[in-house]
Design a protein around this motif. Structure first.
Motif, PDB file in Angstrom:
ATOM      1  N   MET A   1       0.828  -1.190   0.000  1.00 41.83           N
ATOM      2  CA  MET A   1       0.000   0.000   0.000  1.00 41.83           C
ATOM      3  C   MET A   1       0.867   1.245   0.000  1.00 41.83           C
ATOM      4  O   MET A   1       2.039   1.212   0.343  1.00 41.83           O
ATOM      5  N   VAL A   2       0.272   2.352  -0.378  1.00 43.60           N
ATOM      6  CA  VAL A   2       1.016   3.597  -0.517  1.00 43.60           C
ATOM      7  C   VAL A   2       1.465   4.125   0.845  1.00 43.60           C
ATOM      8  O   VAL A   2       0.691   4.140   1.800  1.00 43.60           O
ATOM      9  N   GLN A   3       2.723   4.522   0.923  1.00 45.96           N
ATOM     10  CA  GLN A   3       3.250   5.221   2.094  1.00 45.96           C
ATOM     11  C   GLN A   3       3.271   6.717   1.774  1.00 45.96           C
ATOM     12  O   GLN A   3       3.927   7.124   0.811  1.00 45.96           O
TER      13      GLN A   3
ATOM     14  N   LEU B   1      14.209   7.049  -3.979  1.00 47.52           N
ATOM     15  CA  LEU B   1      13.934   6.143  -2.873  1.00 47.52           C
ATOM     16  C   LEU B   1      13.222   4.890  -3.373  1.00 47.52           C
ATOM     17  O   LEU B   1      12.475   4.937  -4.344  1.00 47.52           O
ATOM     18  N   GLY B   2      13.464   3.774  -2.685  1.00 46.85           N
ATOM     19  CA  GLY B   2      12.772   2.541  -3.003  1.00 46.85           C
ATOM     20  C   GLY B   2      12.343   1.821  -1.747  1.00 46.85           C
ATOM     21  O   GLY B   2      12.773   2.161  -0.635  1.00 46.85           O
ATOM     22  N   PHE B   3      11.491   0.796  -1.918  1.00 50.05           N
ATOM     23  CA  PHE B   3      10.952   0.057  -0.773  1.00 50.05           C
ATOM     24  C   PHE B   3      10.714  -1.397  -1.164  1.00 50.05           C
ATOM     25  O   PHE B   3      10.357  -1.705  -2.304  1.00 50.05           O
ATOM     26  N   ALA B   4      10.927  -2.288  -0.189  1.00 46.95           N
ATOM     27  CA  ALA B   4      10.618  -3.706  -0.380  1.00 46.95           C
ATOM     28  C   ALA B   4      10.113  -4.283   0.934  1.00 46.95           C
ATOM     29  O   ALA B   4      10.433  -3.774   2.018  1.00 46.95           O
ATOM     30  N   ALA B   5       9.334  -5.353   0.848  1.00 46.64           N
ATOM     31  CA  ALA B   5       8.789  -6.027   2.030  1.00 46.64           C
ATOM     32  C   ALA B   5       9.138  -7.510   1.958  1.00 46.64           C
ATOM     33  O   ALA B   5       9.325  -8.080   0.876  1.00 46.64           O
ATOM     34  N   SER B   6       9.229  -8.148   3.150  1.00 47.90           N
ATOM     35  CA  SER B   6       9.628  -9.547   3.207  1.00 47.90           C
ATOM     36  C   SER B   6       9.015 -10.220   4.420  1.00 47.90           C
ATOM     37  O   SER B   6       8.868  -9.598   5.489  1.00 47.90           O
ATOM     38  N   ALA B   7       8.716 -11.492   4.287  1.00 44.71           N
ATOM     39  CA  ALA B   7       8.226 -12.271   5.421  1.00 44.71           C
ATOM     40  C   ALA B   7       9.370 -12.779   6.288  1.00 44.71           C
ATOM     41  O   ALA B   7       9.209 -12.976   7.489  1.00 44.71           O
ATOM     42  N   ASP B   8      10.556 -12.966   5.680  1.00 41.10           N
ATOM     43  CA  ASP B   8      11.663 -13.590   6.405  1.00 41.10           C
ATOM     44  C   ASP B   8      12.978 -12.821   6.332  1.00 41.10           C
ATOM     45  O   ASP B   8      13.986 -13.254   6.908  1.00 41.10           O
TER      46      ASP B   8
ATOM     47  N   SER C   1       8.477  -2.672  -4.098  1.00 44.77           N
ATOM     48  CA  SER C   1       7.301  -1.844  -4.346  1.00 44.77           C
ATOM     49  C   SER C   1       7.729  -0.384  -4.286  1.00 44.77           C
ATOM     50  O   SER C   1       7.292   0.384  -3.428  1.00 44.77           O
ATOM     51  N   ASP C   2       8.611  -0.009  -5.201  1.00 47.34           N
ATOM     52  CA  ASP C   2       9.229   1.315  -5.152  1.00 47.34           C
ATOM     53  C   ASP C   2       8.226   2.450  -5.298  1.00 47.34           C
ATOM     54  O   ASP C   2       8.385   3.516  -4.692  1.00 47.34           O
ATOM     55  N   ASP C   3       7.191   2.242  -6.075  1.00 48.47           N
ATOM     56  CA  ASP C   3       6.214   3.310  -6.312  1.00 48.47           C
ATOM     57  C   ASP C   3       5.352   3.607  -5.088  1.00 48.47           C
ATOM     58  O   ASP C   3       4.609   4.592  -5.077  1.00 48.47           O
ATOM     59  N   SER C   4       5.448   2.771  -4.052  1.00 50.15           N
ATOM     60  CA  SER C   4       4.619   2.990  -2.867  1.00 50.15           C
ATOM     61  C   SER C   4       5.125   4.136  -2.001  1.00 50.15           C
ATOM     62  O   SER C   4       4.406   4.632  -1.143  1.00 50.15           O
ATOM     63  N   VAL C   5       6.385   4.559  -2.199  1.00 53.12           N
ATOM     64  CA  VAL C   5       6.966   5.638  -1.389  1.00 53.12           C
ATOM     65  C   VAL C   5       6.666   6.971  -2.054  1.00 53.12           C
ATOM     66  O   VAL C   5       7.184   7.271  -3.136  1.00 53.12           O
ATOM     67  N   ARG C   6       5.841   7.791  -1.391  1.00 53.03           N
ATOM     68  CA  ARG C   6       5.447   9.078  -1.959  1.00 53.03           C
ATOM     69  C   ARG C   6       5.551  10.177  -0.911  1.00 53.03           C
ATOM     70  O   ARG C   6       5.333   9.939   0.272  1.00 53.03           O
TER      71      ARG C   6
END
Length: 312
Positions: free
Chosen positions: A1-3, A242-249, A256-261
């Motif tokens: 989701m968007v930040q 800026l970029g962003f990523a998510a992980s379970a482990d 999800s780089d476009d989520s950082v605004r």
């Protein structure tokens, strides 16, 4: 989701003090104190373009901040001529360890056939961070079969007896100048001192999705309340973003780089670039320290995550 991040202003603007600080205020790195202060460690450059460590304390009150006192430094300086960190030291991760601080840093060596060859070192500081000394004259991560070239900025998380590091690493140099493929790898440690780089890449380049991108670097990782991991990082394509990523482990990541605004009008010191993020939580809010134009030439600022946004 968007930040949705809302800038709160510039924290430190570089200036020349005629001594150890000639330019830059780069790679801001937070340490949240028990009394609510946030100590921000950052890199400055002298007249010879060698980096050393400085810090400043700030107070945060929801969407307001104030600088507490003057900038302190130099707290940690380059090593001897010919050492792996003889041309500069850049701290990008501070981990409390009892009555001391462990500072993980990039040691710089200016190159000839390539622009630089950098490796990861460890410095140990007192609890207040007023001075730091090398744990060793050699890096804690240097050249290995899985890290054969130059390395990038480290970020360390301690979870009980487990220590994890994410760091930048060159897969190759191109034909000239800054041609490169720079990605993020990881390492593990039983004690924060002896590190074993792991095979594989955790954040590769965007590839077919973005052929302009040639580097992802300066990871900043948080463990979320549900046990998942969030990572913010810098991208070069060729300007900084800026970029962003998510992980379970913490091993398999979904970018999800476009989520950082960011919202609102950018100030002149950040109107072309925002980069080198460091994200932290403080009294129920999430904040980001980041550099503006020129990856530190104009200093660093702080932004707050709007409450409706979700980092996962």
């Amino acid at each position: 989701m968007v930040q949705t991040w809302r800038p709160l202003g510039r924290v430190v603007a570089p200036f020349s003090n005629g001594s150890w600080w000639h330019s830059h205020a780069s790679y801001p790195t937070p340490l949240v104190r028990d009394d609510g202060r946030v100590s921000v460690f950052f890199s400055v450059r002298d007249a010879s373009n060698r980096s050393c460590l400085a810090s400043v304390d700030i107070a945060l009150d929801d969407d307001r901040f104030s600088v507490l006192g003057a900038v302190r430094g130099p707290l940690f300086t380059p090593g001897t001529r010919g050492a792996f960190d003889g041309d500069g030291v850049t701290v990008t991760s501070i981990v409390p360890d009892g009555d001391r601080l462990l500072a993980y840093y990039l040691g710089w060596m200016v190159g000839a056939s390539v622009p630089f060859s950098n490796f990861i070192g460890l410095a140990i500081g007192d609890a207040e961070g007023t001075r730091f000394e090398r744990a060793s004259v050699v890096p804690v991560i240097g050249r290995t079969p899985v890290t054969p070239l130059t390395l990038g900025y480290p970020w360390v998380l301690r979870q009980g007896e487990n220590w994890r590091m994410w760091f930048g690493s060159h897969l190759c140099w191109g034909a000239q100048d800054l041609d490169m493929v720079h990605v993020i790898q990881q390492a593990t440690s039983p004690d924060g001192r002896v590190w074993l780089p792991q095979d594989g890449v955790v954040i590769p380049l965007a590839g077919e999705d973005d052929r302009a991108e040639f580097a992802v670097s300066r990871p900043a990782v948080l463990r979320e309340a549900d046990g998942t991991f969030s990572m913010w990082y810098a991208r070069r394509r060729p300007g900084y973003e800026l970029g962003f990523a998510a992980s379970a482990d913490g091993i398999q990541w979904r970018r999800s780089d476009d989520s950082v605004r960011f919202v609102g009008a950018a100030e002149d010191w950040e109107d072309a670039e925002r980069t080198y993020p460091a994200v932290f939580d403080h009294r129920g809010r999430r904040y980001m320290l980041y550099n503006g134009n020129g990856y530190g030439r104009t200093g660093f600022g702080i932004a707050v995550l709007e409450p409706r946004a979700d980092t996962r």
